[in-house]
Design an enzyme around this catalytic site. Sequence first.
Site, PDB file in Angstrom:
ATOM      1  N   GLY A 115       0.706  -1.231  -0.081  1.00  0.00           N
ATOM      2  CA  GLY A 115       0.271  -0.238   0.124  1.00  0.00           C
ATOM      3  C   GLY A 115       0.878   1.165   0.058  1.00  0.00           C
ATOM      4  O   GLY A 115       0.556   2.251  -0.554  1.00  0.00           O
ATOM      5  N   GLU A 129       1.810   1.850  -3.690  1.00  0.00           N
ATOM      6  CA  GLU A 129       0.236   2.111  -4.559  1.00  0.00           C
ATOM      7  C   GLU A 129      -0.045   3.745  -3.966  1.00  0.00           C
ATOM      8  O   GLU A 129      -0.111   4.399  -4.838  1.00  0.00           O
ATOM      9  CB  GLU A 129      -0.927   1.243  -3.821  1.00  0.00           C
ATOM     10  CG  GLU A 129      -0.663  -0.241  -4.281  1.00  0.00           C
ATOM     11  CD  GLU A 129      -1.607  -1.160  -3.627  1.00  0.00           C
ATOM     12  OE1 GLU A 129      -2.390  -1.847  -4.559  1.00  0.00           O
ATOM     13  OE2 GLU A 129      -1.372  -1.241  -2.416  1.00  0.00           O
ATOM     14  N   GLU A 152       3.024  -8.724  -1.840  1.00  0.00           N
ATOM     15  CA  GLU A 152       1.568  -9.054  -1.182  1.00  0.00           C
ATOM     16  C   GLU A 152       1.516 -10.376  -1.376  1.00  0.00           C
ATOM     17  O   GLU A 152       1.144 -11.255  -0.727  1.00  0.00           O
ATOM     18  CB  GLU A 152       0.574  -8.376  -2.016  1.00  0.00           C
ATOM     19  CG  GLU A 152      -0.129  -7.042  -1.630  1.00  0.00           C
ATOM     20  CD  GLU A 152       1.051  -5.878  -2.045  1.00  0.00           C
ATOM     21  OE1 GLU A 152       0.486  -4.625  -1.662  1.00  0.00           O
ATOM     22  OE2 GLU A 152       1.847  -6.135  -2.655  1.00  0.00           O
TER      23      GLU A 152
END
Length: 684
Positions: free
Chosen positions: A103, A106, A126
């Site tokens: 994240g 991201e 992930e």
Amino acid sequence: MSEVLTTRVAGNIGIVEIASPPVNALSTAVRAAVIEGLRVHNADDAVAAIVILCAGRTFFAGADIAEFDHLPIKQPDFDALMTTAESSPKPVVAAIHGTALGGGFELALACNYRVAVPSAKVGFPEVHLGLLPGAGGTQRLPRLIGTGAALDLILSGKPVPAAKAAEMGVVDLLAEEGKLEETAIAFAQDVAAKGAPWPKVRDRAVAGGLDEIEAIKAKHKRQFKGFKAPGHIVQALEAAVTLPFEEGLRREQELFGELLISRESAAQRHVFFAQRLTAKVPDIGKDVPILPIRKVGVIGAGTMGGGITMNFLQAGVPVTLVEMKQEALDRGIATIRKNYERTAAKGRMTMEQVDKLMSLIDPVLSLDALADVDLVVEAVFEEISIKKDIFGQLDGICREGAILASNTSFLDLDDIASATSRPEWVVGMHFFSPANVMPLLEVVRGAKTGKEVIATVMKLAGTIRKTPVLAGVCHGFIANRIMEHLIVQSQQMVLEGVPLRTIDKVMNDYGFAMGPIAMLDLIGLDVLVHGASGRTLMGDFVAAGRRGQKTGKGFYDYDADRKATLSDEAAKIIGDFATYTGIAPDPGQSEENIRQRLLYPVVNEGAKCLEEGIALRASDIDVAAILGYNWPVFTGGPMFWGDTIGAATLLQGLKDLEGRYGSAFTPAALVQKLATEGGRFVNR
Ligand code: T1G
């Protein structure tokens, strides 16, 4: 203003600084803080652009993985965070140091620009958690680097150094080390001055098509067996190619949602935390001194001694390598050099580096040379009298405060320690073969082993890139002790006439890359026959010259490509031994029966290790099985898996097996207790 958030203005640049140790994980509070910081600066007319950065050792290292055990994900969720950053009316620059992962990466991709120091890394790990980048990563990354490269990066799960990321077009500017903030502010001032519009990754077209996906899928084929996430990752990238951005995002979130509730991801997240827990020993606090290990002695230059030596060399620790005879010493050194040269031939190190590592070895023929080392690791023949003799000698040679470690895999460490006047300095360091490759190190705590010795060795494991698991003294410690059941029961079924292929297939289907029979042939039947008394099946194989893969024949025959085929000679040896032992034939056992017979006693033995305090916690047993015996990680390990089937089912299964096959399946008291109480082995 939240505790983790600091907002400040430098010139006309608004800084959003997050401080949420240890790794600025994007927990609910941190997500809310970033959104708040962006809101504050977007509302401030004096601010022309915004820089997001983190205090501490790293930029956001991803979502807070622990939050995934408590669904649903609380608001503001990841979509709210990414949308806030991406729709900011003012340009947003991510200033990256440490590891921008998951994240965190991201969020950086949702910003207009990314500035990083060369030591930084970006990536999507992930897949190692049984997940996919669920906050836009599968839709934004292919827009920056192309479909194939994006799929490759996400399936590999490996972080990419900032310099490489800059080449790929992910990072817009590399800042000098130590000058990240000022460089990011100057960069933000530049882009603000240039004026809108500022680039958004989402607006870019996806480069590359479905054909690229097929090529990368083929490259990562092995990864797909048993794991759920890789297939979902491919579907998300296909959505990026075939759907408009917003629809692609929604498809990504559907796929992410499916993985989040999957058993595989729960298992892999369990393993993530379990690996980070093993080094924590409850009665050894941070106040216990860690002793310096600057020079090491290794006794025995055989397969294990050589591998152990390589671990220390790679950590830059010089090794005094002891052997009894010159030719054994020369052979050992030559094997170490050959291993390194093979690595160099694959381009993973230079010949200069090989020579540098080899120069750290001091080969000697006498234990006397170990007088000034900080640690000795003994890796000689698995014979108690030999080991006690050596430890007795070391007691007279080694300086006070030197740690005396044995690589014994089965013998009584307290008995070995009793050969010295300093049992508090004796410990087990049980490496797994090949010792320079297998990541597990069982640290065996003797009855008298001192706390600083345990603290030092547990820490040292990290230095030599091993995961330590603390074990008490017993036959086979943790990994060998629990896995012995799988080896014994597979041989038992072979003698009952169950086809070799069926036994291996059942374990392959469960997730083991290699079935137990094939694994016996890989280990070497002569290694397994060592120490056995009387006539054994292994002994009969060895007597027939069938020692496993290394002789091209064991339970199976092997061709030059190590492809296994069934053998009439092996079948005859098995039949003869079955007759000799009078074992009743029972060839038609169901695959479910075979699976329970191989796996249930492993979990049961793990329960006994917990009862006896041989293992500190159930998750340690899972780490030992996964890192020591390649137990499939997407099951979470034997104890976590035991919890997924439930103690009551396990108990009933063990009782049924006990009724048919005897006391090897007698349920442990802990299994009974958990079945009664509805409890679990793994409590986090
Ligand atoms: N969440 C929660 N805790 C974490 C964490 C995380 N992401 N990362 C680390 N910790 C804890 C860890 O348990 C340990 O705790 C301490 O921090 C130090 O970690 C939406 C779905 C960053 C490279 O997978 O790889 O984002 O033991 O010992 O060796 O799409 O930690 O001290 O109590 O490992 O220096 C993706 C996981 C999440 C990164 C640092 N991110 N972390 O290594 O320290 S999923 C990851 C790491 C996601 C989005 C998706 C490493 C590290 P304790 P450590 P380290």
